[in-house]
Design an enzyme around this catalytic site. Structure first.
Site, PDB file in Angstrom:
ATOM      1  N   ASN A 108      21.564 -52.197  35.450  1.00 20.01           N
ATOM      2  CA  ASN A 108      21.750 -50.896  34.799  1.00 20.01           C
ATOM      3  C   ASN A 108      23.235 -50.558  34.899  1.00 20.01           C
ATOM      4  OD1 ASN A 108      21.851 -48.202  34.087  1.00 20.01           O
ATOM      5  ND2 ASN A 108      20.666 -47.465  35.854  1.00 20.01           N
TER       6      ASN A 108
ATOM      7  N   LYS B 132      24.760 -48.091  33.610  1.00 16.89           N
ATOM      8  CA  LYS B 132      25.019 -46.639  33.618  1.00 16.89           C
ATOM      9  C   LYS B 132      26.128 -46.285  32.616  1.00 16.89           C
ATOM     10  CE  LYS B 132      23.158 -46.413  38.227  1.00 16.89           C
ATOM     11  NZ  LYS B 132      23.019 -45.700  39.470  1.00 16.89           N
TER      12      LYS B 132
ATOM     13  N   HIS C 208      14.935 -42.503  34.692  1.00 16.19           N
ATOM     14  CA  HIS C 208      15.827 -42.813  35.822  1.00 16.19           C
ATOM     15  C   HIS C 208      16.137 -41.518  36.578  1.00 16.19           C
ATOM     16  CE1 HIS C 208      19.399 -43.885  38.076  1.00 16.19           C
ATOM     17  NE2 HIS C 208      19.004 -45.140  37.970  1.00 16.19           N
TER      18      HIS C 208
ATOM     19  N   GLU D 246      18.726 -40.282  37.694  1.00 14.19           N
ATOM     20  CA  GLU D 246      19.889 -39.515  37.203  1.00 14.19           C
ATOM     21  C   GLU D 246      19.510 -38.698  35.966  1.00 14.19           C
ATOM     22  OE1 GLU D 246      22.482 -42.911  37.133  1.00 14.19           O
ATOM     23  OE2 GLU D 246      22.467 -42.921  39.325  1.00 14.19           O
TER      24      GLU D 246
ATOM     25  N   GLU E  96      12.580 -46.521  42.822  1.00 18.66           N
ATOM     26  CA  GLU E  96      13.955 -46.297  43.243  1.00 18.66           C
ATOM     27  C   GLU E  96      14.019 -45.029  44.092  1.00 18.66           C
ATOM     28  OE1 GLU E  96      16.879 -48.351  40.390  1.00 18.66           O
ATOM     29  OE2 GLU E  96      16.407 -46.423  39.522  1.00 18.66           O
TER      30      GLU E  96
ATOM     31  N   GLY F  41      23.022 -45.812  44.787  1.00 21.44           N
ATOM     32  CA  GLY F  41      24.474 -45.655  44.804  1.00 21.44           C
ATOM     33  C   GLY F  41      25.012 -45.179  46.145  1.00 21.44           C
TER      34      GLY F  41
ATOM     35  N   SER G 101      20.769 -49.655  45.765  1.00 16.97           N
ATOM     36  CA  SER G 101      21.721 -50.423  46.570  1.00 16.97           C
ATOM     37  C   SER G 101      21.287 -51.877  46.803  1.00 16.97           C
ATOM     38  CB  SER G 101      21.994 -49.722  47.916  1.00 16.97           C
ATOM     39  OG  SER G 101      22.551 -48.431  47.686  1.00 16.97           O
TER      40      SER G 101
HETATM   41  P1  PGA Z   1      22.512 -48.786  42.672  1.00 19.76           P
HETATM   42  O1  PGA Z   1      21.728 -48.105  41.437  1.00 19.76           O
HETATM   43  O2  PGA Z   1      22.127 -50.240  42.674  1.00 19.76           O
HETATM   44  O3  PGA Z   1      23.961 -48.563  42.370  1.00 19.76           O
HETATM   45  O4  PGA Z   1      22.054 -48.089  43.910  1.00 19.76           O
HETATM   46  C1  PGA Z   1      20.420 -48.452  41.123  1.00 19.76           C
HETATM   47  C2  PGA Z   1      19.970 -47.681  39.900  1.00 19.76           C
HETATM   48  O5  PGA Z   1      20.387 -46.524  39.733  1.00 19.76           O
HETATM   49  O6  PGA Z   1      19.187 -48.189  39.081  1.00 19.76           O
END
Ligand code: PGA
Length: 256
Positions: free
Chosen positions: A11, A13, A99, A101, A171, A177, A217
């Site tokens: 992803n 983003k 997601h 976010e 997640e 992140g 992560s």
């Molecule tokens: P990350 O994000 O691997 O940077 O923690 C995962 C995601 O948001 O799908």
């Protein structure tokens, strides 16, 4: 028990211009050995503006193209939105839905997640439904009730015969992140719960065949122990997917 093909997705983003994204995709294919990746399905979800450029790079490979969101209407006066048919037209096979976010910053709810899943299925896009609890919810002992509601409401009234293409991404919001990964045991516990819930809602064989991937992560250093868990069928990778080298190491986790 049916064999579930491991699914490793990147992803990207809101990172990379079209040219940067195409270069990273090229680099990734060079590292993976053009179309010869076996035993794992790989997907990249660049920003909308890079879908066309990345799609052209991936066209001759087995790496799949995905989008990061989709609107639920087929077309109409919805300024700024992107319809599922438009994504399919660009060669997308997958779409991330819900997601954290999107839920946190853009008002996504379990109800809107459900509408987007229906729209994706209508257009032959495989939905990657993202669910997960916040840190406060975990601390309050609400992890399973949160997951229960997200799954039940998101999958309510989904009657498409394409529902079998669904992928669930667990997640935990506190692990996205942040560098804090759920331990493999914590992730397995949540994945087992999710599979149980799918069995309750859609039957045992549906649950046994559905891929549940972990996100938060994920990096080359923890992918192996995550993938060793019986209910973890892959990973949704954010930060570590932005560099072709690291993402390729995650995709080739079996070689570690
Ligand atoms: P990350 O994000 O691997 O940077 O923690 C995962 C995601 O948001 O799908």
């Amino acid at each position: 028990m049916p064999q579930r093909m491991p699914f490793i997705a990147g992803n990207w983003k809101m990172y990379k211009t079209a040219a940067e994204a195409a270069r990273t995709a090229q680099d990734l294919l060079a590292r993976l050995g053009l179309g010869t990746i076996s035993g794992v399905e790989v997907m990249i979800a660049p920003p909308y503006t890079a879908l066309d450029a990345v799609g052209r790079v991936l066209a001759q490979s087995s790496v799949q193209l995905g989008a990061q969101n989709v609107f639920w209407a087929d077309e109409g006066a919805y300024t700024g939105e992107v319809a599922p048919g438009m994504l399919a037209d660009l060669g997308c096979r997958f779409v991330l839905i819900g997601h954290s976010e999107r839920r946190q910053y853009f008002g996504e709810t379990d109800e809107s997640v459900g509408r987007r899943i229906s729209a994706a299925l209508r257009h032959g896009l495989a939905p990657v439904m993202c669910i997960g609890e916040t840190e406060a919810q975990r601390d309050a002992g609400q992890t399973f009730s949160v997951l229960d509601k997200q799954i039940t409401d998101g999958l309510r009234n989904q009657i498409s015969d394409r529902l079998g293409t669904l992928v669930i991404a667990y997640e935990p919001v506190w692990a996205i992140g942040t560098g804090k990964t759920a331990t493999a045991d914590q992730a397995q516990e949540a994945h087992r719960f999710i599979r149980g819930k799918l069995a309750e809602l859609l039957g045992d064989s549906f649950a046994a065949a559905t891929r549940i991937v972990y996100g938060g992560s994920v990096k080359p250093g923890n992918i192996v122990e995550l993938m060793a868990m019986p209910d973890i069928d892959g990973a949704l990778v954010g930060g570590a997917s932005l560099k072709a080298e690291t993402f390729a190491d995650i995709v080739r986790y079996r070689a570690q």
